[in-house]
Scaffold this motif. Structure first.
Motif, PDB file in Angstrom:
ATOM      1  N   SER A  26       0.861  -1.188   0.000  1.00  0.00           N
ATOM      2  CA  SER A  26       0.000   0.000   0.000  1.00  0.00           C
ATOM      3  C   SER A  26       0.891   1.230   0.000  1.00  0.00           C
ATOM      4  CB  SER A  26      -0.914   0.006   1.229  1.00  0.00           C
ATOM      5  OG  SER A  26      -1.685  -1.176   1.277  1.00  0.00           O
ATOM      6  N   ILE A  27       0.477   2.279  -0.735  1.00  0.00           N
ATOM      7  CA  ILE A  27       1.357   3.438  -0.902  1.00  0.00           C
ATOM      8  C   ILE A  27       0.566   4.732  -0.853  1.00  0.00           C
ATOM      9  CG2 ILE A  27       1.193   3.618  -3.427  1.00  0.00           C
ATOM     10  CD1 ILE A  27       4.275   3.988  -3.428  1.00  0.00           C
ATOM     11  N   ALA A  28       1.193   5.803  -0.361  1.00  0.00           N
ATOM     12  CA  ALA A  28       0.599   7.142  -0.365  1.00  0.00           C
ATOM     13  C   ALA A  28       1.717   8.162  -0.234  1.00  0.00           C
ATOM     14  CB  ALA A  28      -0.401   7.315   0.770  1.00  0.00           C
ATOM     15  N   TYR A  29       1.480   9.348  -0.779  1.00  0.00           N
ATOM     16  CA  TYR A  29       2.442  10.445  -0.662  1.00  0.00           C
ATOM     17  C   TYR A  29       2.022  11.349   0.484  1.00  0.00           C
ATOM     18  CZ  TYR A  29       4.922  14.803  -1.684  1.00  0.00           C
ATOM     19  OH  TYR A  29       5.687  15.934  -1.590  1.00  0.00           O
ATOM     20  N   ASP A  30       2.849  11.426   1.528  1.00  0.00           N
ATOM     21  CA  ASP A  30       2.615  12.275   2.691  1.00  0.00           C
ATOM     22  C   ASP A  30       3.108  13.676   2.343  1.00  0.00           C
ATOM     23  OD1 ASP A  30       2.680  13.658   5.070  1.00  0.00           O
ATOM     24  OD2 ASP A  30       3.572  12.028   6.231  1.00  0.00           O
ATOM     25  N   LYS A  31       2.172  14.525   1.940  1.00  0.00           N
ATOM     26  CA  LYS A  31       2.544  15.853   1.447  1.00  0.00           C
ATOM     27  C   LYS A  31       3.164  16.717   2.538  1.00  0.00           C
ATOM     28  CE  LYS A  31       0.653  19.728  -1.203  1.00  0.00           C
ATOM     29  NZ  LYS A  31      -0.567  20.282  -1.855  1.00  0.00           N
ATOM     30  N   LYS A  32       2.641  16.634   3.752  1.00  0.00           N
ATOM     31  CA  LYS A  32       3.161  17.469   4.837  1.00  0.00           C
ATOM     32  C   LYS A  32       4.631  17.186   5.088  1.00  0.00           C
ATOM     33  CE  LYS A  32       2.641  18.457   9.762  1.00  0.00           C
ATOM     34  NZ  LYS A  32       1.910  18.133  11.020  1.00  0.00           N
ATOM     35  N   ASN A  33       4.994  15.916   5.118  1.00  0.00           N
ATOM     36  CA  ASN A  33       6.367  15.530   5.420  1.00  0.00           C
ATOM     37  C   ASN A  33       7.200  15.250   4.178  1.00  0.00           C
ATOM     38  OD1 ASN A  33       6.169  15.350   8.460  1.00  0.00           O
ATOM     39  ND2 ASN A  33       4.539  13.938   7.894  1.00  0.00           N
ATOM     40  N   ASP A  34       6.601  15.459   2.995  1.00  0.00           N
ATOM     41  CA  ASP A  34       7.287  15.261   1.722  1.00  0.00           C
ATOM     42  C   ASP A  34       7.969  13.897   1.677  1.00  0.00           C
ATOM     43  OD1 ASP A  34       8.141  15.810  -0.849  1.00  0.00           O
ATOM     44  OD2 ASP A  34       9.937  16.883  -0.207  1.00  0.00           O
ATOM     45  N   GLN A  35       7.151  12.850   1.905  1.00  0.00           N
ATOM     46  CA  GLN A  35       7.695  11.500   1.895  1.00  0.00           C
ATOM     47  C   GLN A  35       6.670  10.539   1.305  1.00  0.00           C
ATOM     48  OE1 GLN A  35       6.542  10.034   6.406  1.00  0.00           O
ATOM     49  NE2 GLN A  35       8.483  11.122   6.163  1.00  0.00           N
ATOM     50  N   VAL A  36       7.142   9.537   0.613  1.00  0.00           N
ATOM     51  CA  VAL A  36       6.283   8.467   0.119  1.00  0.00           C
ATOM     52  C   VAL A  36       6.303   7.344   1.145  1.00  0.00           C
ATOM     53  CG1 VAL A  36       5.869   6.797  -1.720  1.00  0.00           C
ATOM     54  CG2 VAL A  36       6.735   9.079  -2.284  1.00  0.00           C
ATOM     55  N   VAL A  37       5.110   6.912   1.571  1.00  0.00           N
ATOM     56  CA  VAL A  37       4.973   5.889   2.597  1.00  0.00           C
ATOM     57  C   VAL A  37       4.525   4.595   1.928  1.00  0.00           C
ATOM     58  CG1 VAL A  37       3.912   5.270   4.798  1.00  0.00           C
ATOM     59  CG2 VAL A  37       4.270   7.685   4.217  1.00  0.00           C
ATOM     60  N   LEU A  38       5.277   3.510   2.166  1.00  0.00           N
ATOM     61  CA  LEU A  38       4.948   2.189   1.639  1.00  0.00           C
ATOM     62  C   LEU A  38       4.744   1.248   2.824  1.00  0.00           C
ATOM     63  CD1 LEU A  38       4.931   0.624  -1.225  1.00  0.00           C
ATOM     64  CD2 LEU A  38       7.132  -0.279  -0.442  1.00  0.00           C
ATOM     65  N   PHE A  39       3.597   0.556   2.837  1.00  0.00           N
ATOM     66  CA  PHE A  39       3.314  -0.300   3.996  1.00  0.00           C
ATOM     67  C   PHE A  39       2.899  -1.700   3.558  1.00  0.00           C
ATOM     68  CE2 PHE A  39       0.484  -2.315   7.033  1.00  0.00           C
ATOM     69  CZ  PHE A  39       1.244  -2.256   8.194  1.00  0.00           C
ATOM     70  N   GLY A  40       3.328  -2.702   4.366  1.00  0.00           N
ATOM     71  CA  GLY A  40       2.850  -4.070   4.245  1.00  0.00           C
ATOM     72  C   GLY A  40       3.238  -4.742   2.942  1.00  0.00           C
ATOM     73  N   GLY A  41       2.464  -5.779   2.567  1.00  0.00           N
ATOM     74  CA  GLY A  41       2.709  -6.517   1.346  1.00  0.00           C
ATOM     75  C   GLY A  41       3.379  -7.855   1.603  1.00  0.00           C
ATOM     76  N   TYR A  42       3.618  -8.562   0.513  1.00  0.00           N
ATOM     77  CA  TYR A  42       4.292  -9.855   0.577  1.00  0.00           C
ATOM     78  C   TYR A  42       5.810  -9.685   0.490  1.00  0.00           C
ATOM     79  CZ  TYR A  42       0.120 -12.787   0.099  1.00  0.00           C
ATOM     80  OH  TYR A  42      -1.062 -13.441   0.312  1.00  0.00           O
ATOM     81  N   THR A  43       6.524 -10.591   1.145  1.00  0.00           N
ATOM     82  CA  THR A  43       7.978 -10.646   1.043  1.00  0.00           C
ATOM     83  C   THR A  43       8.368 -12.009   0.470  1.00  0.00           C
ATOM     84  OG1 THR A  43       8.393 -11.638   3.211  1.00  0.00           O
ATOM     85  CG2 THR A  43       8.104  -9.246   3.137  1.00  0.00           C
ATOM     86  N   SER A  44       9.629 -12.160   0.140  1.00  0.00           N
ATOM     87  CA  SER A  44      10.104 -13.439  -0.402  1.00  0.00           C
ATOM     88  C   SER A  44      10.591 -14.378   0.695  1.00  0.00           C
ATOM     89  CB  SER A  44      11.234 -13.190  -1.411  1.00  0.00           C
ATOM     90  OG  SER A  44      12.268 -12.437  -0.812  1.00  0.00           O
ATOM     91  N   ASN A  45      10.625 -13.892   1.940  1.00  0.00           N
ATOM     92  CA  ASN A  45      11.102 -14.700   3.061  1.00  0.00           C
ATOM     93  C   ASN A  45      10.051 -14.763   4.164  1.00  0.00           C
ATOM     94  OD1 ASN A  45      13.808 -15.075   1.953  1.00  0.00           O
ATOM     95  ND2 ASN A  45      14.132 -12.904   2.457  1.00  0.00           N
ATOM     96  N   PHE A  46      10.127 -15.779   4.987  1.00  0.00           N
ATOM     97  CA  PHE A  46       9.193 -15.918   6.097  1.00  0.00           C
ATOM     98  C   PHE A  46       9.480 -14.860   7.172  1.00  0.00           C
ATOM     99  CE2 PHE A  46       7.761 -17.624  10.134  1.00  0.00           C
ATOM    100  CZ  PHE A  46       6.483 -18.061   9.817  1.00  0.00           C
ATOM    101  N   PRO A  47       8.483 -14.228   7.802  1.00  0.00           N
ATOM    102  CA  PRO A  47       7.045 -14.370   7.520  1.00  0.00           C
ATOM    103  C   PRO A  47       6.675 -13.632   6.228  1.00  0.00           C
ATOM    104  CG  PRO A  47       7.375 -12.717   9.211  1.00  0.00           C
ATOM    105  CD  PRO A  47       8.735 -13.303   8.932  1.00  0.00           C
TER     106      PRO A  47
END
Length: 751
Positions: free
Chosen positions: A217-238
């Motif tokens: 999941s992604i969004a651009y935090d305009k106040k802090n001028d940062q792109v936030v990326l959260f969660g998702g699948y990885t290639s390793n456990f967990p």
């Protein structure tokens, strides 16, 4: 007690005997917003009276800052059929804007992503797949159609086709794309679209890219001028992650906030510029959808505990900056695919001030509550409400006429409790404006100190409960200091007797009544009221003979009893433009009866024509219809304004109005005299079966209105104009409507 005696000359001395007890002092609680919870659920399900997009998932959605609308494309429906339709949300309804020419639209696809491309650059769509494979196409929406801007050669300097990736606008006309899953497996690359082409922005060091791969999941935090990326699948456990990554313009940085949402994929995320926070909604883990909502403030995640949403995964969410609200569409739970739209706005009134005309506990007082509406907090008269909550032990008045908003009495009141009242605004209130509520006949709470959270305000538009920055103190009168100036006067002369009522700690008590009595002589008035500083004064006239006079001052013990408050005469309507008009008296009478209303500028505009929706409201007001459960069934119900929907539904449910041959109500069409006659005849339950109406222009009256016109003439509800003409096709004016409805009520009373 001091004793002073008069001398032998014609003079006398005042002896002061001071009694105790008292009333109170006005105090103003300063203005600020304090957190007090929500006055209503923050997420609202939108009433979609017109057809919208079918339930779906894996679709793409983006907000167009240029047009102020939200665009939705594609996805897959409940039958697992891929979709290629384009829909636009204008804040109230969905409209199908799929181009007629198939070449002006992408083919069916799922798991593509969309983002605003920058001022004047439209909406960007990339990727997705169908049964045949994965797309690497780039499309742009210009407001009316899609254009395929994929270059002929995509072998270099171009992102591979993919699904289940993340994409967001990052300002300065650029869009950032991350990760996903392609034909050759996992992708962990970063790309930026500049309005005309893509460039690879993947950091050279793999450690500078997220460990998560797809379904992030992604969004651009305009106040802090940062792109936030959260969660998702990885290639390793967990394999399901709850990591938070920040793009700083050159590389990705892993953050370690104190608290985080649980691991998940397919959550919805958008930046709310009102809150200046990123909102995360739902998602899933282990194929079980979630119903929680979290805020990211640039450093930490905090959970919003009153989400009131179902479990949702694979929903679409954007922030509608033009209306100050997040828009959430569709998504699925464990056993249901939603065909619903929700909106989310957390804003509040501000600069709340509370003042009481008395600071004496349990005293009768008039209060003032003031606040500023928010940027999106415009209020509609007649429908929007304001809820006031004051300390326990306070008794608010039970009549709506005791509450005036910006000088006009409230149109309705719901007494939720002795200390809580919800009032309906009598007129429109603009966003970003100051509102003053005057309340007559409040019974103050018992003496004590009440914190700011005891004084709260909320409206039906701004759902956060806002409190005053500081509370109020209410006192018990403890003692009175009395003096006279001068101390000696000649018999028959006058002296000003003054004093101050104090509470414990010598705090002055305002708004308290003081009864004054003298053993001889007289006061011009037997009572006085303390001012904001606890002071009072009264003029005393000395007796005709010299001697010792005792003056007693006692505060009035008269706790407020709202039930004994004097009746308040209902404000008489006054309009600025009807003096001398033939309908002046009827217009004023109709306004007093609540049938018609004027405009915010104080005018009535008697010669203005009336729409079908407006007359339905007037008719419903006159007859006091109350079928709150009535349902609108007209085909054009979506065109009926919110202010008229209930009235039209009630009138239709009572059989007073009908649609045309096509089932439409035509709310904005001007109502003709013939239509008005028919509606009134139905309200009076008249047979209306005459074949001639008796007007000079009978031939012009439609067959369906002849009987009604005849009854109107017979009952003198509608008269002929000019040379006995009915003029059936002429639109009715506001003055005519007021007169006709008053005569209708008179006819009902005579039955």
């Amino acid at each position: 007690m001091d004793k002073l005696f008069a001398n032998a000359r014609k003079s006398w001395i005042v002896t002061l005997i001071i009694g105790l007890f008292g009333v109170s002092l006005p105090h103003f609680a300063g203005a600020a917003v304090g957190g007090g919870g929500y006055s209503q659920p923050p997420w609202k399900e939108v009433d979609q009276s017109s057809p919208g997009p079918v339930a779906r998932f894996a679709s793409a959605m983006a907000y167009d800052e240029d047009s102020g609308s939200t665009l939705l494309f594609g996805g897959v429906d409940i039958n697992y059929d891929d979709l290629d339709d384009t829909w636009m949300w204008d804040g109230q309804r969905w409209t199908d804007v799929t181009p007629a020419d198939p070449s002006d639209s992408p083919s069916t696809r799922i798991y593509g992503e969309m983002a605003y491309a920058g001022p004047g650059k439209g909406i960007l769509l990339f990727g997705g797949n169908d049964a045949a494979g994965i797309f690497n196409e780039t499309w742009l929406w210009d407001g009316t159609k899609w254009s395929n801007v994929t270059p002929a050669d995509t072998s270099a300097n171009y992102p591979p086709g993919r699904i289940e990736f993340s994409m967001t606008y990052i300002g300065d006309g650029e869009v950032l794309l991350y990760g996903g899953w392609g034909e050759n497996g996992d992708l962990k690359d970063t790309w930026i679209w500049n309005g005309t082409s893509w460039r690879d922005a993947t950091p050279a060091d793999p450690n500078d890219s997220p460990t998560t791969i797809n379904r992030t999941s992604i969004a651009y935090d305009k106040k802090n001028d940062q792109v936030v990326l959260f969660g998702g699948y990885t290639s390793n456990f967990p394999y399901v992650s709850n990591t938070t990554w920040i793009w700083d313009g050159l590389k990705w940085n892993l953050r370690a906030p104190a608290a985080s949402p649980a691991p998940r994929v397919f959550a919805s995320m958008a930046y709310d510029s009102n809150l200046e926070k990123v909102i995360l909604v739902g998602g899933e883990a282990g194929y079980i959808p979630k119903d929680d909502v979290w805020f990211w403030d640039g450093m930490n995640w905090t959970e919003q505990t009153e989400a009131n949403l179902p479990q949702l995964s694979l929903s679409n969410m954007v922030f509608d900056s033009g209306r100050g609200q997040s828009v959430l569409f569709s998504g699925y739970s464990e056993d249901y695919l939603f065909e619903k739209t929700w909106t989310h706005r957390i804003s509040a009134v501000s600069n709340v001030g509370v003042a009481s005309g008395s600071n004496a506990g349990e005293a009768a007082a008039d209060w003032i509550v003031e606040f500023d509406t928010g940027a999106y907090g415009a209020l509609e008269g007649g429908s929007d409400t304001l809820t006031l909550h004051v300390p326990s032990g306070t008794t608010l008045p039970a009549s709506n006429l005791n509450y005036t908003i910006n000088g006009t009495a409230s149109s309705a009141l719901i007494q939720n409790a002795a200390e809580e009242a919800t009032i309906t605004l009598p007129q429109n209130v603009s966003a970003n404006s100051r509102v003053s509520v005057a309340i007559r006949g409040v019974a103050n709470p018992p003496a004590g100190s009440y914190g700011s959270n005891n004084f709260t305000v909320s409206t039906s538009q701004d759902i956060v409960v806002a409190s005053a920055a500081s509370g109020l103190n209410f006192l018990v009168p403890d003692h009175i200091a009395v003096g006279a100036t001068p101390a000696q006067v000649l018999t028959g002369d006058s002296v000003s007797v003054t004093g101050v009522v104090y509470g414990v700690g010598d705090l002055p008590v305002s708004g308290v009544g003081v009864d004054l009595a003298a053993s001889s002589g007289s006061f011009g008035s037997a009572g006085a009221m303390t001012d904001a500083n606890g002071r009072f004064s009264a003029l005393f006239t000395a007796p005709s003979s010299a001697g010792d006079v005792t003056i007693t001052a006692v505060t009035v013990e008269d706790p407020a009893d709202p039930s004994s408050s004097p009746d308040i005469e209902e404000p008489k309507p006054a309009f600025t433009d009807i003096a001398g008009h033939w309908g002046e008296a009827d217009i004023l009478d109709a306004a007093r009866k609540g049938i018609v209303e004027g405009y915010p500028d104080g005018s009535y505009r008697p010669n203005r024509t009336v729409t079908r929706a407006e007359f339905a409201v007037m008719l419903t007001n006159a007859l006091k219809l109350s079928n709150q459960g009535a349902i609108l069934s007209f085909k054009d119900a979506d065109r009926i304004g919110q202010w008229a929907r209930a009235a039209v539904a009630q009138a239709a449910g009572a059989g007073l109005i009908q649609g045309d041959a096509n089932g439409n109500f035509r709310p904005d069409a001007l109502i003709t005299r013939a239509e008005m006659a028919v509606m009134v005849a139905r309200a009076l339950s008249l047979a209306a079966d005459a074949r001639s109406a008796g007007f000079a222009d009978d031939r012009d009256i439609p067959d369906w209105a002849v009987g009604a016109a005849a009854e109107m003439k017979k009952l003198d509800i509608m008269r002929g104009k000019g040379d006995n003409g009915f003029f059936p096709k002429d639109p009715a004016t506001r003055a005519e409507a007021a007169t006709v409805l008053l005569k209708t009520l008179a006819a009902i009373a005579q039955k």
